[in-house]
Design a protein around this motif. Structure first.
Motif, mmCIF file in Angstrom:
data_model
loop_
_atom_site.group_PDB
_atom_site.id
_atom_site.type_symbol
_atom_site.label_atom_id
_atom_site.label_comp_id
_atom_site.label_asym_id
_atom_site.label_seq_id
_atom_site.Cartn_x
_atom_site.Cartn_y
_atom_site.Cartn_z
ATOM 1 N N GLU A 86 0.882 -1.164 0.000
ATOM 2 C CA GLU A 86 0.000 0.000 0.000
ATOM 3 C C GLU A 86 0.917 1.210 0.000
ATOM 4 O OE1 GLU A 86 -2.515 -0.517 3.467
ATOM 5 O OE2 GLU A 86 -4.183 -0.942 2.108
ATOM 6 N N SER A 87 1.234 1.705 -1.172
ATOM 7 C CA SER A 87 2.169 2.818 -1.300
ATOM 8 C C SER A 87 1.419 4.138 -1.294
ATOM 9 C CB SER A 87 2.955 2.696 -2.613
ATOM 10 O OG SER A 87 3.671 1.489 -2.653
ATOM 11 N N SER A 88 1.982 5.102 -0.584
ATOM 12 C CA SER A 88 1.394 6.442 -0.595
ATOM 13 C C SER A 88 1.801 7.143 -1.885
ATOM 14 C CB SER A 88 1.875 7.248 0.607
ATOM 15 O OG SER A 88 3.245 7.582 0.460
ATOM 16 N N LEU A 89 1.088 8.206 -2.199
ATOM 17 C CA LEU A 89 1.437 8.974 -3.390
ATOM 18 C C LEU A 89 2.862 9.508 -3.286
ATOM 19 C CD1 LEU A 89 -1.852 10.986 -4.012
ATOM 20 C CD2 LEU A 89 -1.174 8.774 -4.931
ATOM 21 N N THR A 90 3.255 9.906 -2.096
ATOM 22 C CA THR A 90 4.617 10.407 -1.881
ATOM 23 C C THR A 90 5.642 9.315 -2.155
ATOM 24 O OG1 THR A 90 3.800 11.955 -0.221
ATOM 25 C CG2 THR A 90 6.163 11.485 -0.194
ATOM 26 N N GLU A 91 5.382 8.099 -1.685
ATOM 27 C CA GLU A 91 6.304 6.987 -1.928
ATOM 28 C C GLU A 91 6.401 6.672 -3.418
ATOM 29 O OE1 GLU A 91 5.708 4.533 2.246
ATOM 30 O OE2 GLU A 91 4.293 4.201 0.588
ATOM 31 N N ILE A 92 5.276 6.687 -4.109
ATOM 32 C CA ILE A 92 5.292 6.429 -5.549
ATOM 33 C C ILE A 92 6.067 7.526 -6.270
ATOM 34 C CG2 ILE A 92 3.877 6.209 -7.625
ATOM 35 C CD1 ILE A 92 1.668 5.032 -5.759
ATOM 36 N N ALA A 93 5.844 8.774 -5.884
ATOM 37 C CA ALA A 93 6.563 9.890 -6.500
ATOM 38 C C ALA A 93 8.066 9.744 -6.302
ATOM 39 C CB ALA A 93 6.076 11.215 -5.916
ATOM 40 N N ARG A 94 8.466 9.401 -5.103
ATOM 41 C CA ARG A 94 9.887 9.233 -4.798
ATOM 42 C C ARG A 94 10.475 8.064 -5.589
ATOM 43 N NH1 ARG A 94 9.625 8.598 0.643
ATOM 44 N NH2 ARG A 94 9.266 10.819 0.829
ATOM 45 N N ALA A 95 9.758 6.937 -5.627
ATOM 46 C CA ALA A 95 10.259 5.738 -6.298
ATOM 47 C C ALA A 95 10.363 5.915 -7.808
ATOM 48 C CB ALA A 95 9.352 4.547 -5.986
ATOM 49 N N ARG A 103 -7.250 0.143 -6.669
ATOM 50 C CA ARG A 103 -8.051 0.515 -5.505
ATOM 51 C C ARG A 103 -7.213 1.443 -4.662
ATOM 52 N NH1 ARG A 103 -8.394 -4.398 -2.503
ATOM 53 N NH2 ARG A 103 -6.868 -5.162 -3.963
ATOM 54 N N GLU A 104 -7.881 2.387 -4.054
ATOM 55 C CA GLU A 104 -7.158 3.268 -3.152
ATOM 56 C C GLU A 104 -7.872 3.315 -1.810
ATOM 57 O OE1 GLU A 104 -6.986 7.383 -4.337
ATOM 58 O OE2 GLU A 104 -8.860 7.214 -5.405
ATOM 59 N N SER A 105 -7.109 3.616 -0.799
ATOM 60 C CA SER A 105 -7.676 3.754 0.532
ATOM 61 C C SER A 105 -6.992 4.937 1.202
ATOM 62 C CB SER A 105 -7.456 2.473 1.339
ATOM 63 O OG SER A 105 -6.077 2.219 1.507
ATOM 64 N N ARG A 106 -7.481 5.280 2.354
ATOM 65 C CA ARG A 106 -6.889 6.387 3.114
ATOM 66 C C ARG A 106 -6.482 5.884 4.494
ATOM 67 N NH1 ARG A 106 -7.109 11.434 1.015
ATOM 68 N NH2 ARG A 106 -8.489 11.700 -0.750
ATOM 69 N N ARG A 107 -5.355 6.359 4.926
ATOM 70 C CA ARG A 107 -4.895 6.136 6.279
ATOM 71 C C ARG A 107 -4.492 7.508 6.800
ATOM 72 N NH1 ARG A 107 -0.469 2.272 6.201
ATOM 73 N NH2 ARG A 107 -2.108 0.762 5.797
ATOM 74 N N GLY A 108 -5.351 8.054 7.639
ATOM 75 C CA GLY A 108 -5.134 9.429 8.092
ATOM 76 C C GLY A 108 -5.286 10.346 6.901
ATOM 77 N N ASN A 109 -4.263 11.157 6.655
ATOM 78 C CA ASN A 109 -4.326 12.072 5.509
ATOM 79 C C ASN A 109 -3.579 11.535 4.292
ATOM 80 O OD1 ASN A 109 -1.739 12.353 6.427
ATOM 81 N ND2 ASN A 109 -1.735 14.579 6.416
ATOM 82 N N GLN A 110 -3.160 10.269 4.351
ATOM 83 C CA GLN A 110 -2.435 9.664 3.228
ATOM 84 C C GLN A 110 -3.384 8.881 2.331
ATOM 85 O OE1 GLN A 110 0.578 7.133 4.907
ATOM 86 N NE2 GLN A 110 2.138 8.680 4.536
ATOM 87 N N ARG A 111 -3.175 9.029 1.032
ATOM 88 C CA ARG A 111 -3.875 8.182 0.057
ATOM 89 C C ARG A 111 -2.947 7.031 -0.275
ATOM 90 N NH1 ARG A 111 -5.513 11.632 -4.973
ATOM 91 N NH2 ARG A 111 -6.039 9.575 -5.766
#
Length: 71
Positions: A31-40, A62-70
């Motif tokens: 479950e990668s965050s958008l930030t992790e995908i951007a960095r990778a 599929r996407e989900s949210r954990r706190g303010n992370q997508r």
């Protein structure tokens, strides 16, 4: 020296789109965050957000949210 265009580039709008799709599809258990995908993928956060929105709207991911992370 420039790299040659990837074989699938005519099917995709950009190299960034291909890199993002490849990252997501090659890491299905994560479950990668958008930030992790951007960095990778060495892609801007705005581009990742736009491409993930398109993939989710098409029902390809599929996407989900954990706190303010997508994820």
């Amino acid at each position: 020296m420039k790299d040659g265009a990837p074989a699938l580039l005519p099917l995709l709008r950009s190299r960034a789109q291909g890199d993002i799709i490849a990252w997501i599809m090659l890491h299905p258990e994560d479950e990668s965050s958008l930030t992790e995908i951007a960095r990778a993928t060495n892609t801007s956060g705005a581009t990742v957000m736009r491409e993930v929105d398109r993939l989710a709207d098409a029902g390809l991911i599929r996407e989900s949210r954990r706190g303010n992370q997508r994820l």
